[in-house]
Write a protein that holds these residues in place. Structure first.
Motif, PDB file in Angstrom:
ATOM      1  N   ARG A   1       0.828  -1.212   0.000  1.00 17.75           N
ATOM      2  CA  ARG A   1       0.000   0.000   0.000  1.00 17.75           C
ATOM      3  C   ARG A   1       0.857   1.255   0.000  1.00 17.75           C
ATOM      4  O   ARG A   1       0.588   2.206  -0.748  1.00 17.75           O
ATOM      5  CB  ARG A   1      -0.914  -0.016   1.215  1.00 17.75           C
ATOM      6  N   ARG A   2       1.892   1.278   0.808  1.00 22.72           N
ATOM      7  CA  ARG A   2       2.727   2.480   0.893  1.00 22.72           C
ATOM      8  C   ARG A   2       3.587   2.671  -0.355  1.00 22.72           C
ATOM      9  O   ARG A   2       3.823   3.800  -0.783  1.00 22.72           O
ATOM     10  CB  ARG A   2       3.558   2.429   2.170  1.00 22.72           C
ATOM     11  N   ILE A   3       4.028   1.579  -0.942  1.00 27.71           N
ATOM     12  CA  ILE A   3       4.750   1.692  -2.206  1.00 27.71           C
ATOM     13  C   ILE A   3       3.835   2.256  -3.284  1.00 27.71           C
ATOM     14  O   ILE A   3       4.241   3.101  -4.098  1.00 27.71           O
ATOM     15  CB  ILE A   3       5.327   0.324  -2.609  1.00 27.71           C
ATOM     16  N   GLU A   4       2.585   1.809  -3.279  1.00 34.54           N
ATOM     17  CA  GLU A   4       1.623   2.341  -4.249  1.00 34.54           C
ATOM     18  C   GLU A   4       1.392   3.832  -4.017  1.00 34.54           C
ATOM     19  O   GLU A   4       1.315   4.623  -4.971  1.00 34.54           O
ATOM     20  CB  GLU A   4       0.309   1.581  -4.144  1.00 34.54           C
ATOM     21  N   LEU A   5       1.291   4.249  -2.759  1.00 33.08           N
ATOM     22  CA  LEU A   5       1.064   5.659  -2.454  1.00 33.08           C
ATOM     23  C   LEU A   5       2.254   6.528  -2.841  1.00 33.08           C
ATOM     24  O   LEU A   5       2.083   7.679  -3.250  1.00 33.08           O
ATOM     25  CB  LEU A   5       0.748   5.827  -0.965  1.00 33.08           C
ATOM     26  N   LEU A   6       3.462   5.986  -2.718  1.00 36.35           N
ATOM     27  CA  LEU A   6       4.639   6.744  -3.144  1.00 36.35           C
ATOM     28  C   LEU A   6       4.678   6.901  -4.660  1.00 36.35           C
ATOM     29  O   LEU A   6       5.175   7.904  -5.177  1.00 36.35           O
ATOM     30  CB  LEU A   6       5.916   6.065  -2.647  1.00 36.35           C
ATOM     31  N   GLY A   7       4.170   5.913  -5.376  1.00 40.96           N
ATOM     32  CA  GLY A   7       4.044   6.010  -6.823  1.00 40.96           C
ATOM     33  C   GLY A   7       5.351   6.322  -7.521  1.00 40.96           C
ATOM     34  O   GLY A   7       6.390   5.712  -7.248  1.00 40.96           O
ATOM     35  N   ASP A   8       5.318   7.325  -8.395  1.00 36.67           N
ATOM     36  CA  ASP A   8       6.489   7.682  -9.189  1.00 36.67           C
ATOM     37  C   ASP A   8       7.588   8.334  -8.368  1.00 36.67           C
ATOM     38  O   ASP A   8       8.699   8.533  -8.873  1.00 36.67           O
ATOM     39  CB  ASP A   8       6.088   8.628 -10.326  1.00 36.67           C
ATOM     40  N   ARG A   9       7.299   8.675  -7.117  1.00 36.36           N
ATOM     41  CA  ARG A   9       8.343   9.222  -6.251  1.00 36.36           C
ATOM     42  C   ARG A   9       9.394   8.167  -5.894  1.00 36.36           C
ATOM     43  O   ARG A   9      10.508   8.512  -5.493  1.00 36.36           O
ATOM     44  CB  ARG A   9       7.745   9.748  -4.948  1.00 36.36           C
ATOM     45  N   LEU A  10       9.020   6.891  -6.001  1.00 38.74           N
ATOM     46  CA  LEU A  10       9.898   5.808  -5.573  1.00 38.74           C
ATOM     47  C   LEU A  10      10.722   5.293  -6.748  1.00 38.74           C
ATOM     48  O   LEU A  10      10.173   4.785  -7.726  1.00 38.74           O
ATOM     49  CB  LEU A  10       9.078   4.671  -4.960  1.00 38.74           C
ATOM     50  N   GLU A  11      12.037   5.411  -6.630  1.00 42.65           N
ATOM     51  CA  GLU A  11      12.965   4.927  -7.643  1.00 42.65           C
ATOM     52  C   GLU A  11      13.642   3.659  -7.129  1.00 42.65           C
ATOM     53  O   GLU A  11      13.678   3.404  -5.923  1.00 42.65           O
ATOM     54  CB  GLU A  11      14.025   5.990  -7.933  1.00 42.65           C
ATOM     55  N   THR A  12      14.201   2.881  -8.044  1.00 41.64           N
ATOM     56  CA  THR A  12      14.888   1.652  -7.646  1.00 41.64           C
ATOM     57  C   THR A  12      16.364   1.711  -8.040  1.00 41.64           C
ATOM     58  O   THR A  12      16.766   2.493  -8.896  1.00 41.64           O
ATOM     59  CB  THR A  12      14.245   0.416  -8.281  1.00 41.64           C
TER      60      THR A  12
END
Length: 302
Positions: A184-195
């Motif tokens: 859920r939190r990864i989904e909420l971060l969306g495009d803010r989250l890089e790998t």
């Protein structure tokens, strides 16, 4: 290299007054020249003894815990979030637990305020892994990213594990809330989250290092050309994990892999005398690994 310890006090002002009044935040600091590391308390976990011992040899494990001053019945490990500052960046390694995990956690915003920092001052949030006390604090009470100006970075393998629908079914009932909460939190971060990948320089002076086992994609970070190691939960406590690093610990999702990682890290850190920063280690989490008989010990720098 200079390592110090200081306490900072925040007054009772603003919305955080109920929790902040009279609270002294112990901050362990490490000066690496152009980089400054400060560990900040997000509070502590409240765990049953079974979380430590599980199926390990109970008498031997209990003797190690007794010698370390860990009382029978429960365990309250600290949560040390690492802050790294350079001329250009203000970086958090992990985001704490936030408001939705345990009442004894979620204190990171107060600790930042004690250093006259706000969540908006953070330029990067780099995750070691996706467990609640490391990831959940990235999202606020309103399901919005807390660190509004920050880039968020996580290992690709770790991101893929928590977003795989099969994880919820395979992780075990006791950790299903971890899987649902991480996804859920990864989904909420969306495009803010890089790998990133193992070996990548995720920021100047910060190199990602695979330390799989606690979770399938757990990452540690070499700082300043290998002058320190942020280990997250790859070495998860200051007693059993050091005295018997080869034991498969119940806190780890892949216990055999985690034991291999833990033993290899401790051997290397002891030989190289490199400072270690651990999320659940005492005295702010900064110390060194020393050989001790058949195992090792954690030597606090404070």
């Amino acid at each position: 290299m200079r390592i110090t310890r200081r306490s900072v006090m925040r007054g009772a002002t603003g919305l955080g007054a109920t929790f902040a009044f009279g609270r002294a935040w112990a901050a362990a600091e490490m000066d690496l020249g152009n980089l400054q590391i400060t560990t900040l308390s997000d509070g502590h976990l409240q765990l049953p003894e079974s979380f430590l011992i599980g199926d390990l040899p109970r008498d031997e494990a209990r003797a190690i815990l007794d010698a370390a001053g860990v009382a029978a019945g429960g365990y309250e490990p600290p949560c040390n979030v690492t802050l790294l500052r350079s001329d250009a960046d203000v970086v958090l390694f992990d985001a704490g637990a936030g408001p939705g995990f345990m009442q004894s956690t979620g204190r990171l915003p107060e600790a930042l305020a004690a250093l006259d920092l706000t969540p908006g001052d953070i330029t990067h949030v780099v995750f070691t892994h996706g467990h609640p006390d490391h990831l959940w604090g990235a999202i606020d009470d309103f399901d919005e990213p807390l660190f509004v100006n920050a880039r968020h970075l996580i290992g690709r393998i770790e991101r893929d594990y928590w977003t795989d629908p099969e994880t919820l079914e395979s992780i075990g009932a006791e950790r299903q809330s971890f899987a649902a909460g991480a996804a859920r939190r990864i989904e909420l971060l969306g495009d803010r989250l890089e790998t990133f990948e193992n070996g990548d320089e995720v920021l100047p002076g910060v190199v990602a290092r695979a330390s799989f086992g606690h979770t399938p994609g757990h990452m540690s970070f070499e700082i300043g050309g290998g002058r320190a190691l942020i280990a997250g939960d790859a070495i998860g406590n200051a007693h059993l994990a050091f005295a018997r690093p080869e034991w498969p610990m119940p806190a780890d999702q892949e216990p055999e892999q985690a034991a291999r990682t833990r033993l290899s890290l401790q051997q290397e850190l002891a030989e190289r005398e490199v400072p270690l920063i651990g999320f659940h280690l005492p005295d702010g989490g900064i110390g060194r690994v020393a050989k001790n008989g058949d195992g090792f010990s954690f030597v606090s720098e404070m």
